[in-house]
Design a protein around this motif. Structure first.
Motif, PDB file in Angstrom:
ATOM      1  N   CYS A   4       0.729   4.072  -2.953  1.00 38.99           N
ATOM      2  CA  CYS A   4       0.398   5.445  -2.579  1.00 38.99           C
ATOM      3  C   CYS A   4       1.494   6.407  -3.051  1.00 38.99           C
TER       4      CYS A   4
ATOM      5  N   HIS B  58       1.195   9.303  -5.953  1.00 43.72           N
ATOM      6  CA  HIS B  58       1.517  10.686  -5.597  1.00 43.72           C
ATOM      7  C   HIS B  58       2.495  11.275  -6.612  1.00 43.72           C
TER       8      HIS B  58
ATOM      9  N   VAL C 105      -5.666   1.813   0.258  1.00 41.04           N
ATOM     10  CA  VAL C 105      -5.354   2.766  -0.803  1.00 41.04           C
ATOM     11  C   VAL C 105      -6.213   2.434  -2.016  1.00 41.04           C
TER      12      VAL C 105
ATOM     13  N   ALA D 256       0.836  -1.203   0.000  1.00 41.38           N
ATOM     14  CA  ALA D 256       0.000   0.000   0.000  1.00 41.38           C
ATOM     15  C   ALA D 256       0.868   1.249   0.000  1.00 41.38           C
TER      16      ALA D 256
ATOM     17  N   VAL E 236      -6.427   2.592  -6.065  1.00 44.07           N
ATOM     18  CA  VAL E 236      -5.638   2.732  -7.287  1.00 44.07           C
ATOM     19  C   VAL E 236      -6.620   2.914  -8.441  1.00 44.07           C
TER      20      VAL E 236
ATOM     21  N   ARG F  41      -3.010  12.493  -5.499  1.00 44.23           N
ATOM     22  CA  ARG F  41      -2.511  12.705  -4.139  1.00 44.23           C
ATOM     23  C   ARG F  41      -3.398  12.167  -3.033  1.00 44.23           C
ATOM     24  N   ARG F  42      -4.683  12.020  -3.276  1.00 48.07           N
ATOM     25  CA  ARG F  42      -5.580  11.606  -2.183  1.00 48.07           C
ATOM     26  C   ARG F  42      -6.066  10.189  -2.445  1.00 48.07           C
ATOM     27  N   THR F  43      -5.214   9.229  -2.163  1.00 52.38           N
ATOM     28  CA  THR F  43      -5.533   7.829  -2.410  1.00 52.38           C
ATOM     29  C   THR F  43      -5.632   7.013  -1.124  1.00 52.38           C
ATOM     30  N   PHE F  44      -5.113   7.535  -0.022  1.00 46.93           N
ATOM     31  CA  PHE F  44      -5.145   6.838   1.261  1.00 46.93           C
ATOM     32  C   PHE F  44      -6.490   7.065   1.932  1.00 46.93           C
TER      33      PHE F  44
ATOM     34  N   ALA G 252     -10.974   9.757   0.587  1.00 46.31           N
ATOM     35  CA  ALA G 252     -10.531   9.402  -0.764  1.00 46.31           C
ATOM     36  C   ALA G 252     -11.741   9.068  -1.627  1.00 46.31           C
TER      37      ALA G 252
ATOM     38  N   GLN H  21      -8.119   7.455   4.976  1.00 48.58           N
ATOM     39  CA  GLN H  21      -7.711   7.738   6.342  1.00 48.58           C
ATOM     40  C   GLN H  21      -8.788   7.319   7.333  1.00 48.58           C
TER      41      GLN H  21
END
Length: 269
Positions: A47, A51, A209, A43, A211, A56-59, A193, A61
């Motif tokens: 990520c 990036h 993450v 992961a 993709v 940029r915003r694939t995690f 995300a 949270q």
């Protein structure tokens, strides 16, 4: 009939303000070869490579593994919770209402290898899925679940062995609190995300993450080299080499790595 029973009966018979459940349009699941390619990537690497490509915003949270040491890669199957509004949808009737919602419907849409991604706003009082639903998900061939919210029956769910990432557990059923299963096969926001149906979801001990399906090939190519040179660098650091020479690679150590790789050393994760 009590006042509460009469009120519940009225809610059940009046015409709803919106037809539920909502289902998105058809979508394409990723090629199995892409799934296999992503399977060899962590992961963290996915990520990082996204990036570098400007994504940029694939995690996602918030969701953490329900049990350590789990890993999953699969096509995103999405479920969206929305805030309850009593003229549209409420939790009255418990599971008898829920089984006519997107929560039950999405489970019938599961195909082998799917990862169910659930938008629940990090809500700590909504048990998005429990023992019976996860059990059915497993029987349908689902690969794993990522929820930016809670599950219920956590001990029984963990015993089923389905890899799950969530924010915690609660005794509440899915619509007992503030949310209601609204839509499936739609874009969702999970842990900040954006996840589209048919994206690839990769989750391990570091977290989950997304993709983008169209970026998967480029991620696989970039991450394959990254994973291999990190394996080489890890070996050299364990042998006592200076950190600055091997992480990240310098032009000299890059040449050393390429000779090591070309000699048939190194494997994917």
């Amino acid at each position: 009939m009590s006042i509460d029973q009469a009120s519940q009966s009225d809610h059940q018979t009046e015409t709803p303000a919106w037809e539920l459940p909502v289902r998105g349009g058809p979508y394409e699941r990723p090629d199995p070869g892409l799934i296999e390619g992503i399977r060899g990537i962590s992961a963290a690497s996915a990520c990082a490579k996204l990036h570098a490509q400007g994504i940029r915003r694939t995690f996602m949270q918030g969701p953490r593994p329900l049990a350590g040491g789990q890993r999953v890669v699969g096509s995103a199957l999405t479920l969206q919770f929305m805030p309850q509004r009593e003229d549209v949808a409420s939790g009255l009737g418990q599971e008898y209402i829920e089984r006519r919602t997107a929560l039950w419907a999405v489970l019938e849409a599961v195909r082998p290898g799917d990862v169910l991604v659930v938008q629940a706003y990090g809500d700590s009082r909504t048990g998005c899925l429990g023992d019976m639903l996860v059990r059915y998900f497993k029987r349908k061939g689902g690969a794993g679940i990522v929820v930016d919210g809670c599950v219920r029956d956590s001990a029984r769910v963990a015993a089923l062995g389905v890899p799950i990432w969530c924010t915690g557990s609660t005794p509440h059923y899915a619509s007992q609190s503030d949310l209601f299963p609204w839509a499936y096969d739609v874009p969702v926001a999970c842990g900040g995300a954006l996840v589209l149906p048919g994206d690839i979801v990769l989750a391990d001990d570091d977290g989950a993450v997304v993709v983008p399906r169209r970026r998967a090939g480029a991620v696989i190519e970039a991450a394959r080299d990254h994973e291999q040179w990190e394996q080489f660098s890890r070996m050299r650091l364990d042998e006592g080499a200076p950190l600055a020479d091997y992480y990240p690679l310098t032009p000299d150590s890059r040449g050393e790595y390429e000779r090591w790789r070309d000699a048939g050393n190194g494997t994917s994760r």
